[in-house]
Design an enzyme around this catalytic site. Structure first.
Site, PDB file in Angstrom:
ATOM      1  N   SER A  17      -8.661   2.889  -7.267  1.00  0.00           N
ATOM      2  CA  SER A  17      -7.763   1.899  -7.893  1.00  0.00           C
ATOM      3  C   SER A  17      -7.665   0.641  -7.036  1.00  0.00           C
ATOM      4  O   SER A  17      -6.678  -0.074  -7.079  1.00  0.00           O
ATOM      5  CB  SER A  17      -6.379   2.507  -8.098  1.00  0.00           C
ATOM      6  OG  SER A  17      -5.868   2.932  -6.844  1.00  0.00           O
ATOM      7  N   GLY A  18      -8.706   0.384  -6.225  1.00  0.00           N
ATOM      8  CA  GLY A  18      -8.733  -0.836  -5.419  1.00  0.00           C
ATOM      9  C   GLY A  18      -9.230  -2.008  -6.259  1.00  0.00           C
ATOM     10  O   GLY A  18      -9.162  -1.987  -7.495  1.00  0.00           O
ATOM     11  N   GLY A  20     -12.285  -3.181  -6.940  1.00  0.00           N
ATOM     12  CA  GLY A  20     -13.400  -2.900  -7.846  1.00  0.00           C
ATOM     13  C   GLY A  20     -12.954  -2.063  -9.033  1.00  0.00           C
ATOM     14  O   GLY A  20     -13.209  -2.405 -10.196  1.00  0.00           O
ATOM     15  N   GLU A 179      -5.788 -11.914  12.371  1.00  0.00           N
ATOM     16  CA  GLU A 179      -4.496 -12.060  11.684  1.00  0.00           C
ATOM     17  C   GLU A 179      -3.427 -11.192  12.338  1.00  0.00           C
ATOM     18  O   GLU A 179      -2.287 -11.617  12.539  1.00  0.00           O
ATOM     19  CB  GLU A 179      -4.672 -11.707  10.200  1.00  0.00           C
ATOM     20  CG  GLU A 179      -5.537 -12.731   9.491  1.00  0.00           C
ATOM     21  CD  GLU A 179      -5.840 -12.425   8.028  1.00  0.00           C
ATOM     22  OE1 GLU A 179      -6.021 -13.372   7.259  1.00  0.00           O
ATOM     23  OE2 GLU A 179      -5.914 -11.245   7.659  1.00  0.00           O
ATOM     24  N   ASP A 317     -17.089  -2.138  -1.675  1.00  0.00           N
ATOM     25  CA  ASP A 317     -17.391  -1.770  -0.282  1.00  0.00           C
ATOM     26  C   ASP A 317     -18.352  -0.594  -0.174  1.00  0.00           C
ATOM     27  O   ASP A 317     -18.856  -0.304   0.911  1.00  0.00           O
ATOM     28  CB  ASP A 317     -16.088  -1.407   0.454  1.00  0.00           C
ATOM     29  CG  ASP A 317     -15.294  -2.624   0.864  1.00  0.00           C
ATOM     30  OD1 ASP A 317     -15.697  -3.752   0.509  1.00  0.00           O
ATOM     31  OD2 ASP A 317     -14.248  -2.468   1.531  1.00  0.00           O
ATOM     32  N   ALA A 328     -13.114  -8.681  -1.143  1.00  0.00           N
ATOM     33  CA  ALA A 328     -12.441  -8.369  -2.401  1.00  0.00           C
ATOM     34  C   ALA A 328     -13.189  -8.966  -3.600  1.00  0.00           C
ATOM     35  O   ALA A 328     -13.348  -8.307  -4.635  1.00  0.00           O
ATOM     36  CB  ALA A 328     -11.008  -8.904  -2.347  1.00  0.00           C
TER      37      ALA A 328
HETATM   38  C1  LIG Z   1      -6.886  -4.935   6.539  1.00  0.00           C
HETATM   39  C2  LIG Z   1      -7.911  -5.540   5.604  1.00  0.00           C
HETATM   40  C3  LIG Z   1      -7.924  -6.906   5.382  1.00  0.00           C
HETATM   41  C4  LIG Z   1      -8.854  -7.466   4.508  1.00  0.00           C
HETATM   42  N1  LIG Z   1      -8.832  -8.816   4.280  1.00  0.00           N
HETATM   43  C5  LIG Z   1      -9.665  -9.342   3.370  1.00  0.00           C
HETATM   44  C6  LIG Z   1      -9.603 -10.721   3.036  1.00  0.00           C
HETATM   45  O1  LIG Z   1      -8.813 -11.466   3.614  1.00  0.00           O
HETATM   46  N2  LIG Z   1     -10.428 -11.195   2.063  1.00  0.00           N
HETATM   47  C7  LIG Z   1     -11.313 -10.377   1.412  1.00  0.00           C
HETATM   48  O2  LIG Z   1     -12.016 -10.844   0.509  1.00  0.00           O
HETATM   49  N3  LIG Z   1     -11.401  -9.091   1.711  1.00  0.00           N
HETATM   50  C8  LIG Z   1     -10.604  -8.544   2.666  1.00  0.00           C
HETATM   51  N4  LIG Z   1     -10.689  -7.220   2.955  1.00  0.00           N
HETATM   52  C9  LIG Z   1     -11.728  -6.417   2.311  1.00  0.00           C
HETATM   53  C10 LIG Z   1     -11.345  -6.036   0.896  1.00  0.00           C
HETATM   54  O3  LIG Z   1     -10.035  -5.530   0.869  1.00  0.00           O
HETATM   55  C11 LIG Z   1     -12.359  -5.015   0.395  1.00  0.00           C
HETATM   56  O4  LIG Z   1     -13.629  -5.594   0.421  1.00  0.00           O
HETATM   57  C12 LIG Z   1     -12.024  -4.560  -1.011  1.00  0.00           C
HETATM   58  O5  LIG Z   1     -10.779  -3.913  -1.026  1.00  0.00           O
HETATM   59  C13 LIG Z   1     -13.098  -3.628  -1.544  1.00  0.00           C
HETATM   60  O6  LIG Z   1     -12.734  -3.186  -2.815  1.00  0.00           O
HETATM   61  P1  LIG Z   1     -13.163  -1.738  -3.308  1.00  0.00           P
HETATM   62  O7  LIG Z   1     -12.667  -1.604  -4.680  1.00  0.00           O
HETATM   63  O8  LIG Z   1     -14.603  -1.532  -3.038  1.00  0.00           O
HETATM   64  O9  LIG Z   1     -12.400  -0.739  -2.337  1.00  0.00           O
HETATM   65  P2  LIG Z   1     -10.849  -0.590  -2.087  1.00  0.00           P
HETATM   66  O10 LIG Z   1     -10.101  -1.791  -2.490  1.00  0.00           O
HETATM   67  O11 LIG Z   1     -10.743  -0.114  -0.690  1.00  0.00           O
HETATM   68  O12 LIG Z   1     -10.443   0.569  -3.073  1.00  0.00           O
HETATM   69  C14 LIG Z   1     -10.904   1.871  -2.925  1.00  0.00           C
HETATM   70  C15 LIG Z   1     -10.009   2.760  -3.739  1.00  0.00           C
HETATM   71  O13 LIG Z   1     -10.589   4.052  -3.851  1.00  0.00           O
HETATM   72  C16 LIG Z   1      -9.624   5.036  -3.569  1.00  0.00           C
HETATM   73  N5  LIG Z   1     -10.342   6.203  -3.078  1.00  0.00           N
HETATM   74  C17 LIG Z   1     -11.084   6.318  -1.955  1.00  0.00           C
HETATM   75  N6  LIG Z   1     -11.647   7.526  -1.885  1.00  0.00           N
HETATM   76  C18 LIG Z   1     -11.265   8.191  -2.997  1.00  0.00           C
HETATM   77  C19 LIG Z   1     -11.517   9.492  -3.495  1.00  0.00           C
HETATM   78  N7  LIG Z   1     -12.300  10.359  -2.845  1.00  0.00           N
HETATM   79  N8  LIG Z   1     -10.934   9.855  -4.649  1.00  0.00           N
HETATM   80  C20 LIG Z   1     -10.143   9.001  -5.329  1.00  0.00           C
HETATM   81  N9  LIG Z   1      -9.876   7.755  -4.915  1.00  0.00           N
HETATM   82  C21 LIG Z   1     -10.435   7.357  -3.757  1.00  0.00           C
HETATM   83  C22 LIG Z   1      -8.722   4.373  -2.534  1.00  0.00           C
HETATM   84  O14 LIG Z   1      -7.463   5.018  -2.467  1.00  0.00           O
HETATM   85  C23 LIG Z   1      -8.649   2.966  -3.112  1.00  0.00           C
HETATM   86  O15 LIG Z   1      -7.678   2.884  -4.124  1.00  0.00           O
HETATM   87  C24 LIG Z   1      -9.777  -6.635   3.849  1.00  0.00           C
HETATM   88  C25 LIG Z   1      -9.757  -5.259   4.077  1.00  0.00           C
HETATM   89  C26 LIG Z   1      -8.834  -4.715   4.942  1.00  0.00           C
HETATM   90  C27 LIG Z   1      -8.814  -3.231   5.170  1.00  0.00           C
END
Ligand SMILES: Cc1cc2nc3c(=O)[nH]c(=O)nc-3n(C[C@H](O)[C@H](O)[C@H](O)COP(=O)(O)OP(=O)(O)OC[C@H]3O[C@@H](n4cnc5c(N)ncnc54)[C@H](O)[C@@H]3O)c2cc1C
Length: 460
Positions: A17-18, A20, A179, A317, A328
């Site tokens: 629920s991130g 993506g 930060e 990611d 993000a």
């Molecule tokens: C502290 C921090 C600061 C950041 N700052 C920036 C910024 O300033 N600008 C920027 O562009 N990016 C930033 N990023 C990076 C950005 O947040 C990520 O690139 C982005 O969140 C990736 O999106 P995603 O959907 O791939 O993963 P995520 O947003 O990490 O979402 C993954 C989701 O999957 C869920 N999940 C994981 N494993 C499982 C499983 N086995 N079963 C069910 N659910 C699961 C998690 O709970 C989460 O909800 C930052 C990251 C962090 C950690």
């Protein structure tokens, strides 16, 4: 075990629920499909502002609205809470676990967006004393550790112990480390100033460490220089070309470029140095034959799908494609792209071979260093200082999910930036010790299971 078979329409399962997962799900709003989003947390987390929860500026609710509430009006979507443990590409099922309950969810199309965790580069034992910054729990634990260190220092008459308690070390000088170091410095210099009687909080030492030769190495040049100057102006000690080789309860060991080792005594350490993709990536790679990079990211095809599985998309990611960064925007655009391909194949019968490849539109990146100062890079344009901070403010407000989150965040910022106050300065014992207690329980459970297995083998 329960089997969630869903409706008779094309079934899309989204893991995570991130950025993506949520943006992918929302982009399927008008599609003739049924969407099941499976997440291990009940919320969507705006990770870029986690450090502000850790340093008392924002509340959890500001950056983590409930996924179910965000999607409540999207009638073709349902939300299941659970930790996905297995993805079976051949049988097209996803198995998730919530406490003792196992749920199997069949899919026709799958979007895997489980993100990444912290990487300690093979030194996972560092995590016990230098937690990362990936979840709400991490941020709340860190808040407790930071504030707890000041409280303990107030009680100490031993100058060495007080110095150790008032030394905060942030490992990793990427955007999160920068930060965080900036905010710990502001917390000690502005917010906590005059709040203690025995110690002077403004004397706290904030160290930002990195093995790389510069802060914010992805930016380089003027932006790295400006960031360094601003941090040093806040009193942050920047130590570069310094590799952490050991972490324990009382401090860390650092190896310099010339091979010499030195020790920093510090109670409160934070790790923001590396990421490792969700272990689900390994499962997908093994089943599909896709490659996997050093950070555990799955090498996807240009349409973000897995080789041989055109209806399985890996995004954000977790994916490795054209050296795209873990940002993000990459995840959001990946989610929308995958949703578009699924809709085209379901509604127009589009052949996957005809898909236009995923094209990332780079909207730039930014990091805030302190109040009123940030650096931003948009294409060739580099913005620093107050202008950069205004851009940072605008972009973060724009992408925060939900109107009420935007309003409450804006109010908290007004207070933190224009006065010395911060609203979220509470920390509970459970927040500080919960992670370690759970880890210990799990280790004991694992050990008990191993003992039982040995006993069974010996008996049988
Ligand atoms: C502290 C921090 C600061 C950041 N700052 C920036 C910024 O300033 N600008 C920027 O562009 N990016 C930033 N990023 C990076 C950005 O947040 C990520 O690139 C982005 O969140 C990736 O999106 P995603 O959907 O791939 O993963 P995520 O947003 O990490 O979402 C993954 C989701 O999957 C869920 N999940 C994981 N494993 C499982 C499983 N086995 N079963 C069910 N659910 C699961 C998690 O709970 C989460 O909800 C930052 C990251 C962090 C950690």
């Amino acid at each position: 075990m329960s089997v969630q078979s869903g409706e008779s329409r094309h079934r899309v399962v989204v893991i995570g629920s991130g950025f993506g997962g949520l943006f992918g799900t929302q982009a399927l709003k008008n599609a003739d499909v049924d969407v099941t989003l499976i997440g291990r947390t009940t919320h969507h987390l705006f990770q870029p502002l986690l450090y502000q929860v850790a340093t008392g500026i924002l509340s959890v609710g500001d950056i983590a609205p409930a996924t179910r509430m965000i999607l409540r009006k999207q009638k073709n979507a349902r939300v299941l809470l659970g930790d996905v443990e297995t993805i079976d590409l051949e049988n097209k099922t996803v198995t998730s676990q919530l406490l003792e309950r196992r749920t199997v969810t069949p899919f026709d199309s799958l979007i895997v967006a489980a993100g990444a965790g912290q990487s300690y580069f093979g030194n996972d034992h560092f995590a016990e004393f230098a937690p990362g910054m990936k979840t709400i729990d991490d941020a709340l634990e860190l808040r407790g550790r930071i504030l707890g260190a000041f409280e303990q220092a107030e009680l100490s008459d031993d100058p060495d112990e007080r110095a150790r308690l008032l030394t905060f070390v942030v490992v990793g000088a990427g955007p999160t480390g920068v930060e965080l170091a900036g905010q710990i410095a502001e917390l000690s210099r502005r917010t906590l100033r005059e709040a203690f009687r025995h110690i002077d909080s403004t004397e706290a030492r904030v160290v930002l460490l990195d093995g790389a030769p510069d802060v914010l190495p992805v930016y380089g040049g003027k932006l790295s220089r400006k960031t360094r100057q601003t941090l040093e102006g806040l009193g942050v000690q920047i130590q570069l070309n310094a590799m952490v080789t050991g972490v324990d309860a009382d401090g860390l060991t650092v190896k310099e470029k010339d091979g010499t080792e030195r020790r920093i005594e510090s109670q409160c350490k934070v790790w923001s140095a590396g990421v490792a993709a969700s272990p689900l990536g390994k499962q997908l790679a093994e089943q599909s034959g896709a490659g996997i990079d050093r950070a555990g990211r799955v090498e996807v095809l240009p349409d973000l799908s897995l080789p041989g599985y055109p209806n399985v998309f890996v995004i954000g990611d977790m994916m490795s494609l054209d050296k795209l960064p873990g940002l993000a925007q990459v995840a959001m655009q990946g989610g929308k792209y995958a949703a578009k391909q699924i809709t085209a194949s379901v509604e127009e019968g589009q052949d996957p071979a005809q898909r236009a490849p995923f094209r990332y539109f780079d909207k730039g990146s930014m990091a805030t260093i302190s109040r009123f100062s940030a650096v931003a890079k948009v294409g060739k344009l580099e913005i620093t200082g107050f202008l950069g901070w205004i851009a940072w403010l605008f972009v973060h407000l724009l992408y925060l999910v939900g109107f009420s989150s935007k309003v409450s965040t804006l109010l908290s910022w007004a207070q933190a930036f224009f006065s010395t106050g911060r609203n979220q300065m509470a920390a509970t014992e459970q927040q500080v010790f919960g992670r370690l207690a759970i880890q210990r329980l799990r280790t004991e459970e694992d050990a008990a299971e191993a003992r039982e297995a040995v006993a069974r083998r010996e008996a049988g």
